[in-house]
Motif scaffolding. Structure first.
Motif, PDB file in Angstrom:
ATOM      1  N   GLN A   7       0.832  -1.205   0.000  1.00  6.46           N
ATOM      2  CA  GLN A   7       0.000   0.000   0.000  1.00  6.46           C
ATOM      3  C   GLN A   7       0.867   1.257   0.000  1.00  6.46           C
ATOM      4  OE1 GLN A   7      -2.593  -1.028   3.454  1.00  6.46           O
ATOM      5  NE2 GLN A   7      -4.195  -0.192   2.116  1.00  6.46           N
ATOM      6  N   VAL A   8       1.932   1.246   0.780  1.00  7.48           N
ATOM      7  CA  VAL A   8       2.841   2.401   0.818  1.00  7.48           C
ATOM      8  C   VAL A   8       3.487   2.596  -0.558  1.00  7.48           C
ATOM      9  CG1 VAL A   8       4.910   3.391   1.887  1.00  7.48           C
ATOM     10  CG2 VAL A   8       3.239   2.177   3.298  1.00  7.48           C
ATOM     11  N   LEU A   9       3.878   1.501  -1.194  1.00  8.66           N
ATOM     12  CA  LEU A   9       4.445   1.591  -2.545  1.00  8.66           C
ATOM     13  C   LEU A   9       3.420   2.167  -3.513  1.00  8.66           C
ATOM     14  CD1 LEU A   9       6.564   1.093  -4.731  1.00  8.66           C
ATOM     15  CD2 LEU A   9       5.748  -1.287  -4.847  1.00  8.66           C
ATOM     16  N   SER A  10       2.195   1.682  -3.453  1.00  7.10           N
ATOM     17  CA  SER A  10       1.136   2.189  -4.349  1.00  7.10           C
ATOM     18  C   SER A  10       0.881   3.679  -4.113  1.00  7.10           C
ATOM     19  CB  SER A  10      -0.160   1.408  -4.151  1.00  7.10           C
ATOM     20  OG  SER A  10       0.009   0.081  -4.564  1.00  7.10           O
ATOM     21  N   LEU A  11       0.854   4.094  -2.839  1.00  8.86           N
ATOM     22  CA  LEU A  11       0.682   5.516  -2.529  1.00  8.86           C
ATOM     23  C   LEU A  11       1.856   6.323  -3.084  1.00  8.86           C
ATOM     24  CD1 LEU A  11      -0.574   5.438   1.170  1.00  8.86           C
ATOM     25  CD2 LEU A  11      -1.869   6.187  -0.833  1.00  8.86           C
ATOM     26  N   ASN A  89       9.012  19.033   1.891  1.00  9.80           N
ATOM     27  CA  ASN A  89       8.052  19.080   2.999  1.00  9.80           C
ATOM     28  C   ASN A  89       6.623  18.950   2.485  1.00  9.80           C
ATOM     29  OD1 ASN A  89       9.944  19.281   5.057  1.00  9.80           O
ATOM     30  ND2 ASN A  89       9.858  21.509   5.141  1.00  9.80           N
ATOM     31  N   GLU A  90       6.314  19.600   1.392  1.00 12.39           N
ATOM     32  CA  GLU A  90       4.965  19.522   0.825  1.00 12.39           C
ATOM     33  C   GLU A  90       4.652  18.092   0.381  1.00 12.39           C
ATOM     34  OE1 GLU A  90       1.171  20.804  -0.234  1.00 12.39           O
ATOM     35  OE2 GLU A  90       2.693  21.773   1.003  1.00 12.39           O
ATOM     36  N   LEU A  91       5.595  17.455  -0.286  1.00 14.70           N
ATOM     37  CA  LEU A  91       5.396  16.067  -0.700  1.00 14.70           C
ATOM     38  C   LEU A  91       5.196  15.158   0.511  1.00 14.70           C
ATOM     39  CD1 LEU A  91       8.016  15.430  -3.512  1.00 14.70           C
ATOM     40  CD2 LEU A  91       5.540  15.272  -3.698  1.00 14.70           C
ATOM     41  N   THR A  92       6.009  15.364   1.538  1.00 19.28           N
ATOM     42  CA  THR A  92       5.922  14.540   2.736  1.00 19.28           C
ATOM     43  C   THR A  92       4.581  14.730   3.413  1.00 19.28           C
ATOM     44  OG1 THR A  92       8.325  14.672   2.997  1.00 19.28           O
ATOM     45  CG2 THR A  92       7.066  13.973   4.923  1.00 19.28           C
ATOM     46  N   LYS A  93       4.100  15.972   3.480  1.00 20.13           N
ATOM     47  CA  LYS A  93       2.796  16.261   4.097  1.00 20.13           C
ATOM     48  C   LYS A  93       1.670  15.566   3.335  1.00 20.13           C
ATOM     49  CE  LYS A  93       0.045  19.957   3.713  1.00 20.13           C
ATOM     50  NZ  LYS A  93      -0.631  20.306   2.774  1.00 20.13           N
ATOM     51  N   ILE A  94       1.693  15.680   2.031  1.00 25.87           N
ATOM     52  CA  ILE A  94       0.653  15.045   1.208  1.00 25.87           C
ATOM     53  C   ILE A  94       0.682  13.535   1.397  1.00 25.87           C
ATOM     54  CG2 ILE A  94      -0.006  14.560  -1.189  1.00 25.87           C
ATOM     55  CD1 ILE A  94       0.981  17.489  -1.800  1.00 25.87           C
ATOM     56  N   PHE A  95       1.869  12.985   1.394  1.00 21.26           N
ATOM     57  CA  PHE A  95       2.029  11.550   1.565  1.00 21.26           C
ATOM     58  C   PHE A  95       1.564  11.118   2.959  1.00 21.26           C
ATOM     59  CE2 PHE A  95       4.589   7.621   1.817  1.00 21.26           C
ATOM     60  CZ  PHE A  95       4.086   7.009   0.681  1.00 21.26           C
ATOM     61  N   ALA A  96       1.929  11.882   3.992  1.00 19.76           N
ATOM     62  CA  ALA A  96       1.548  11.563   5.371  1.00 19.76           C
ATOM     63  C   ALA A  96       0.033  11.577   5.540  1.00 19.76           C
ATOM     64  CB  ALA A  96       2.200  12.540   6.348  1.00 19.76           C
ATOM     65  N   GLU A  97      -0.652  12.498   4.887  1.00 17.36           N
ATOM     66  CA  GLU A  97      -2.111  12.554   4.975  1.00 17.36           C
ATOM     67  C   GLU A  97      -2.729  11.267   4.444  1.00 17.36           C
ATOM     68  OE1 GLU A  97      -2.868  16.161   2.802  1.00 17.36           O
ATOM     69  OE2 GLU A  97      -2.549  17.417   4.575  1.00 17.36           O
ATOM     70  N   ARG A  98      -2.127  10.701   3.418  1.00 20.07           N
ATOM     71  CA  ARG A  98      -2.651   9.455   2.850  1.00 20.07           C
ATOM     72  C   ARG A  98      -2.286   8.254   3.720  1.00 20.07           C
ATOM     73  NH1 ARG A  98      -1.437  11.977  -2.842  1.00 20.07           N
ATOM     74  NH2 ARG A  98      -3.522  12.756  -3.269  1.00 20.07           N
ATOM     75  N   VAL A  99      -1.065   8.240   4.231  1.00 21.53           N
ATOM     76  CA  VAL A  99      -0.634   7.141   5.113  1.00 21.53           C
ATOM     77  C   VAL A  99      -1.459   7.150   6.400  1.00 21.53           C
ATOM     78  CG1 VAL A  99       1.286   6.296   6.532  1.00 21.53           C
ATOM     79  CG2 VAL A  99       1.683   6.947   4.142  1.00 21.53           C
ATOM     80  N   CYS A 100      -1.816   8.327   6.885  1.00 22.93           N
ATOM     81  CA  CYS A 100      -2.572   8.467   8.131  1.00 22.93           C
ATOM     82  C   CYS A 100      -3.870   7.656   8.079  1.00 22.93           C
ATOM     83  CB  CYS A 100      -2.865   9.944   8.386  1.00 22.93           C
ATOM     84  SG  CYS A 100      -3.620  10.253   9.981  1.00 22.93           S
ATOM     85  N   LYS A 101      -4.456   7.535   6.924  1.00 23.47           N
ATOM     86  CA  LYS A 101      -5.709   6.783   6.769  1.00 23.47           C
ATOM     87  C   LYS A 101      -5.492   5.288   6.978  1.00 23.47           C
ATOM     88  CE  LYS A 101      -7.537  10.255   3.689  1.00 23.47           C
ATOM     89  NZ  LYS A 101      -7.796  10.649   2.329  1.00 23.47           N
ATOM     90  N   MET A 102      -4.243   4.839   6.929  1.00 21.76           N
ATOM     91  CA  MET A 102      -3.925   3.427   7.120  1.00 21.76           C
ATOM     92  C   MET A 102      -3.670   3.097   8.589  1.00 21.76           C
ATOM     93  SD  MET A 102      -1.282   3.212   3.895  1.00 21.76           S
ATOM     94  CE  MET A 102      -0.470   1.764   4.505  1.00 21.76           C
ATOM     95  N   LEU A 103      -3.555   4.117   9.440  1.00 20.46           N
ATOM     96  CA  LEU A 103      -3.189   3.927  10.841  1.00 20.46           C
ATOM     97  C   LEU A 103      -4.426   3.747  11.708  1.00 20.46           C
ATOM     98  CD1 LEU A 103      -0.474   6.730  11.061  1.00 20.46           C
ATOM     99  CD2 LEU A 103      -0.145   4.290  10.588  1.00 20.46           C
ATOM    100  N   PRO A 104      -4.267   3.061  12.855  1.00 21.14           N
ATOM    101  CA  PRO A 104      -5.416   2.872  13.739  1.00 21.14           C
ATOM    102  C   PRO A 104      -5.812   4.173  14.438  1.00 21.14           C
ATOM    103  CG  PRO A 104      -3.436   1.934  14.718  1.00 21.14           C
ATOM    104  CD  PRO A 104      -3.061   2.406  13.344  1.00 21.14           C
ATOM    105  N   GLY A 105      -7.081   4.479  14.401  1.00 20.02           N
ATOM    106  CA  GLY A 105      -7.604   5.655  15.103  1.00 20.02           C
ATOM    107  C   GLY A 105      -7.224   6.962  14.467  1.00 20.02           C
TER     108      GLY A 105
END
Length: 155
Positions: A7-11, A89-105
């Motif tokens: 999933q991280v690779l796909s993102l 930083n902008e790329l990391t923020k965008i990526f983190a927002e998507r990864v966040c949906k994979m995390l619990p809670g």
């Protein structure tokens, strides 16, 4: 907790393709020739909530230059160090927002910040739950999701 590396690779592929027009390939494509001989930049976003940790993206300066050109319509060759950092930083923020949906809670995300090059590996302060080495334009890009007991402090 494990984060599905596929999933991280796909993102990663979706973000790099849609925002930068660049193709990234998984670890099978990373060869010794992809090891960076140029300076690299690292950016980190901290997650805090029921799950604590961070997302770290490390890429070579040339990829950050391309990102600055694409994201800010800047001349990548003359972009300042600040422009390169802002783009990563902008790329990391965008990526983190998507990864966040994979995390619990639900989680709070910090502002994306550059990790000082004098620090040891930016993902060494916790347990990696996903750590990818990708090839982008023949250069090494690293993405790590790190779990910590408490929310890590920003860089």
């Amino acid at each position: 907790m494990r984060v599905d590396e596929q999933q991280v690779l796909s993102l990663s592929q979706a973000v790099w393709s849609s925002l930068l027009g660049l193709r990234v390939e998984g670890s099978a494509a990373v060869q010794a020739s992809a090891r960076n001989e140029e300076p690299t930049l690292s950016s980190r976003v901290v997650f805090s909530g029921p799950w604590n940790g961070a997302l770290v993206v490390e890429c070579p300066e040339s990829i950050a230059r391309h990102a600055a050109a694409m994201l800010f319509s800047a001349d990548g060759e003359t972009a300042s160090a600040e422009d390169l950092g802002d783009a990563l930083n902008e790329l990391t923020k965008i990526f983190a927002e998507r990864v966040c949906k994979m995390l619990p809670g639900p989680a709070e995300l910090s502002r994306a910040e550059l990790v000082a090059s004098t620090e040891r590996e930016p993902w060494a302060d916790g347990q990696p739950v996903s750590r990818l080495e990708l090839s982008c334009e023949g250069r090494l890009v690293r993405i790590a999701v790190i779990e910590t007991e408490t929310a890590p402090t920003a860089a």
